[in-house]
Design a protein around this motif. Sequence first.
Motif, mmCIF file in Angstrom:
data_model
loop_
_atom_site.group_PDB
_atom_site.id
_atom_site.type_symbol
_atom_site.label_atom_id
_atom_site.label_comp_id
_atom_site.label_asym_id
_atom_site.label_seq_id
_atom_site.Cartn_x
_atom_site.Cartn_y
_atom_site.Cartn_z
ATOM 1 N N ALA A 186 36.540 37.796 29.856
ATOM 2 C CA ALA A 186 35.801 36.550 29.628
ATOM 3 C C ALA A 186 36.737 35.411 29.237
ATOM 4 N N LEU A 187 37.779 35.708 28.445
ATOM 5 C CA LEU A 187 38.732 34.666 28.056
ATOM 6 C C LEU A 187 39.467 34.118 29.275
ATOM 7 N N ILE A 188 39.765 34.987 30.229
ATOM 8 C CA ILE A 188 40.425 34.528 31.459
ATOM 9 C C ILE A 188 39.450 33.731 32.314
ATOM 10 N N ARG A 189 38.200 34.178 32.372
ATOM 11 C CA ARG A 189 37.176 33.457 33.141
ATOM 12 C C ARG A 189 36.971 32.046 32.591
ATOM 13 N N ARG A 190 37.096 31.894 31.282
ATOM 14 C CA ARG A 190 36.952 30.557 30.689
ATOM 15 C C ARG A 190 38.031 29.611 31.193
ATOM 16 N N LYS A 191 39.216 30.152 31.461
ATOM 17 C CA LYS A 191 40.321 29.312 31.930
ATOM 18 C C LYS A 191 40.206 28.991 33.420
ATOM 19 N N ILE A 192 39.736 29.965 34.212
ATOM 20 C CA ILE A 192 39.677 29.800 35.667
ATOM 21 C C ILE A 192 38.228 29.987 36.099
ATOM 22 N N LYS A 193 37.525 28.905 36.310
ATOM 23 C CA LYS A 193 36.107 28.953 36.703
ATOM 24 C C LYS A 193 36.006 28.859 38.223
ATOM 25 N N ASP A 194 36.427 29.917 38.881
ATOM 26 C CA ASP A 194 36.461 29.950 40.340
ATOM 27 C C ASP A 194 35.905 31.286 40.807
ATOM 28 N N SER A 195 35.036 31.243 41.806
ATOM 29 C CA SER A 195 34.457 32.481 42.330
ATOM 30 C C SER A 195 35.499 33.347 43.031
ATOM 31 N N ASN A 196 36.642 32.786 43.379
ATOM 32 C CA ASN A 196 37.697 33.569 44.015
ATOM 33 C C ASN A 196 38.489 34.410 43.016
ATOM 34 N N LEU A 197 38.236 34.221 41.722
ATOM 35 C CA LEU A 197 38.868 35.066 40.717
ATOM 36 C C LEU A 197 38.134 36.407 40.697
ATOM 37 N N HIS A 198 38.754 37.407 41.266
ATOM 38 C CA HIS A 198 38.128 38.721 41.392
ATOM 39 C C HIS A 198 38.538 39.611 40.228
ATOM 40 N N CYS A 199 37.609 40.473 39.820
ATOM 41 C CA CYS A 199 37.856 41.435 38.739
ATOM 42 C C CYS A 199 37.363 42.799 39.195
ATOM 43 N N GLU A 200 38.282 43.702 39.478
ATOM 44 C CA GLU A 200 37.952 45.055 39.920
ATOM 45 C C GLU A 200 38.306 46.032 38.808
ATOM 46 N N GLU A 201 37.411 46.993 38.585
ATOM 47 C CA GLU A 201 37.600 47.936 37.482
ATOM 48 C C GLU A 201 37.676 49.362 37.987
ATOM 49 N N LYS A 202 38.404 50.181 37.259
ATOM 50 C CA LYS A 202 38.485 51.621 37.523
ATOM 51 C C LYS A 202 38.768 52.322 36.211
ATOM 52 N N LYS A 203 38.516 53.617 36.210
ATOM 53 C CA LYS A 203 38.754 54.439 35.024
ATOM 54 C C LYS A 203 39.971 55.316 35.268
ATOM 55 N N ILE A 204 40.866 55.345 34.282
ATOM 56 C CA ILE A 204 42.103 56.133 34.379
ATOM 57 C C ILE A 204 42.187 57.028 33.152
ATOM 58 N N GLY A 205 42.542 58.285 33.390
ATOM 59 C CA GLY A 205 42.636 59.251 32.293
ATOM 60 C C GLY A 205 41.540 60.297 32.417
ATOM 61 N N ARG A 206 41.923 61.553 32.606
ATOM 62 C CA ARG A 206 40.916 62.600 32.776
ATOM 63 C C ARG A 206 40.064 62.784 31.535
ATOM 64 N N VAL A 207 40.639 62.588 30.356
ATOM 65 C CA VAL A 207 39.914 62.793 29.104
ATOM 66 C C VAL A 207 39.411 61.468 28.531
ATOM 67 N N THR A 208 40.300 60.490 28.410
ATOM 68 C CA THR A 208 39.903 59.211 27.796
ATOM 69 C C THR A 208 39.048 58.351 28.708
ATOM 70 N N LYS A 209 39.236 58.466 30.030
ATOM 71 C CA LYS A 209 38.497 57.639 30.996
ATOM 72 C C LYS A 209 38.545 56.165 30.586
ATOM 73 N N THR A 210 39.757 55.678 30.413
ATOM 74 C CA THR A 210 39.971 54.304 29.946
ATOM 75 C C THR A 210 39.643 53.303 31.040
ATOM 76 N N ASN A 211 38.900 52.266 30.691
ATOM 77 C CA ASN A 211 38.579 51.198 31.648
ATOM 78 C C ASN A 211 39.811 50.321 31.869
ATOM 79 N N VAL A 212 40.141 50.102 33.125
ATOM 80 C CA VAL A 212 41.262 49.243 33.509
ATOM 81 C C VAL A 212 40.751 48.225 34.518
#
Length: 530
Positions: A186-212
């Motif tokens: 959200a802090l980055i979105r506040r700086k760049i208010k453009d629909s071309n700013l893409h945000c893709e998420e995935k989970k890494i870590g078999r146990v922690t399943k950390t959001n990246v």
Amino acid sequence: MRTFRRNRKIEKLKSATESSQPDHSPDLLTGKYDEDLEMIKKAFEKSSDVILREFKIGEAKKIKAAVIYADGLADATTIHNFILESLMNETHEVVPPTHLFSQPSLLEWAKNVRLAVGNISEITHYDELYTMVLSGNTIILVDGFTGAISASTAGWEDRGVTEPSAQTVVRGPREGFSENIRTNTALIRRKIKDSNLHCEEKKIGRVTKTNVAIMYIKGIVNDKVVEEVHQRLDQIDIDGILEGGYIEELIQDETYTPFPTIYNTERPDVVAGNLLEGRVAIIVDGTPFVLVVPALFIQNFQVSEDYYQRADIATLLRMLRIICFLIALVGPSFYVAVTTYHQEMLPTPLLISLAAQREGVPFPAFVEAIIMEVTFEILREAGIRMPRAVGQAVSIVGALVLGQAAVEAGIVSASMVIVVSITAISNFVFPAYNMAISVRMLRFLMMFLAASFGLYGITLGLLALLLHLNSLRSFGIPYMAPFAPFVLEDQRDTLFRLPHWRLLSRPRLVNQKNMRRQTDAIATKQHQKN
């Protein structure tokens, strides 16, 4: 070729890990309410913070249902007001039982009629259900429905937005990233208010399943860099990711180098500026430091404040950082080389003064330098690890007392104390902390070369260092760009910074398309005059 070998090594390690572990294929929810509920209870029977609440819905109160959520991760107010109260209240809008349990109907009924929460999705696997619960979502289980409903109710406590402690500025925004990945995006979105700013998420870590999260600006970023980032992240097979440093070490181009080939920052304005240049940001949940790729060597000497001050002030400060880099790298080495091998280079009065100071010192200059550098490193580390209220005072007082006592005891000379102090102060000028650590390590190597071969050793070390820097890559981009290869257009914002109206283009090697940042103000004025 180096990246290919690293990828082959990761694939071998991944296959070996998979072969050594049993194959756990995710089980589907059975659709039988009692069996599914018993399986969930068994999975969380030792977890007192996971709440399971059973109730009945419908006008006749005959349909069994349950909600499962993790106390502390989910917002209890949202669950009570917008899920439990909405489902348990009697209403004539309830779908008739004959249509309620068809696969799409219950989900649509929950989305459009009953549940006033933001994001609702269907869950069909136990593993996915457990991950959602432990991510702060609320799971709704209804008798007769073959799946489960996941409602977004995350609401844990976080540190909030505060001023960055590691990267402070005199002029500029005072907000810094927190440990919450959604706050950071959200802090980055506040700086760049453009629909071309893409945000893709995935989970890494078999146990922690950390959001990246991976953020970039479509149309500016090099698509090949984005593909390479996804490829390297997908190849990570590890049990847990607790901080961005895990990912930084696993995806970097070159392992055996003291220099950071991935840039990290806790300032949203720095990330926004890098995204506008065509770079990719990697945001890891649980850390306030965001990774930026590709990274260049000169990037470690630039700060966001350079663009908030006038161009002449920014240029002066950048030159000062480069000079401090050279002092921190070869300051003690140069002193050791000159006093040991090249006394003829010193003026006679200075040489006599240094000789008088070293008259009672039993050690050669190299041993003196090693003693003082190691002592200062111990004091610096102690100051960092001690409680903040006393750490800084202990490190400063300790350095003064030990330095004065060492000179009076005749262990080291006063000139060596001055040289080491200037070197240490110069090391603190670097904006990038990991670059400062790299220089601290290389300083000892340069002192050894100076003690062995004098100025010839320092020259040999600097040449080897320069060759090593030119061999590095960061996601395919030469680390020493725009110096090697030399790009004349990009010299406007490297060692010095021209005014903003002269910064017309983005870095050429980082960005391969949409090079223009603004119109040429001089050409526009000339056109208006004509």
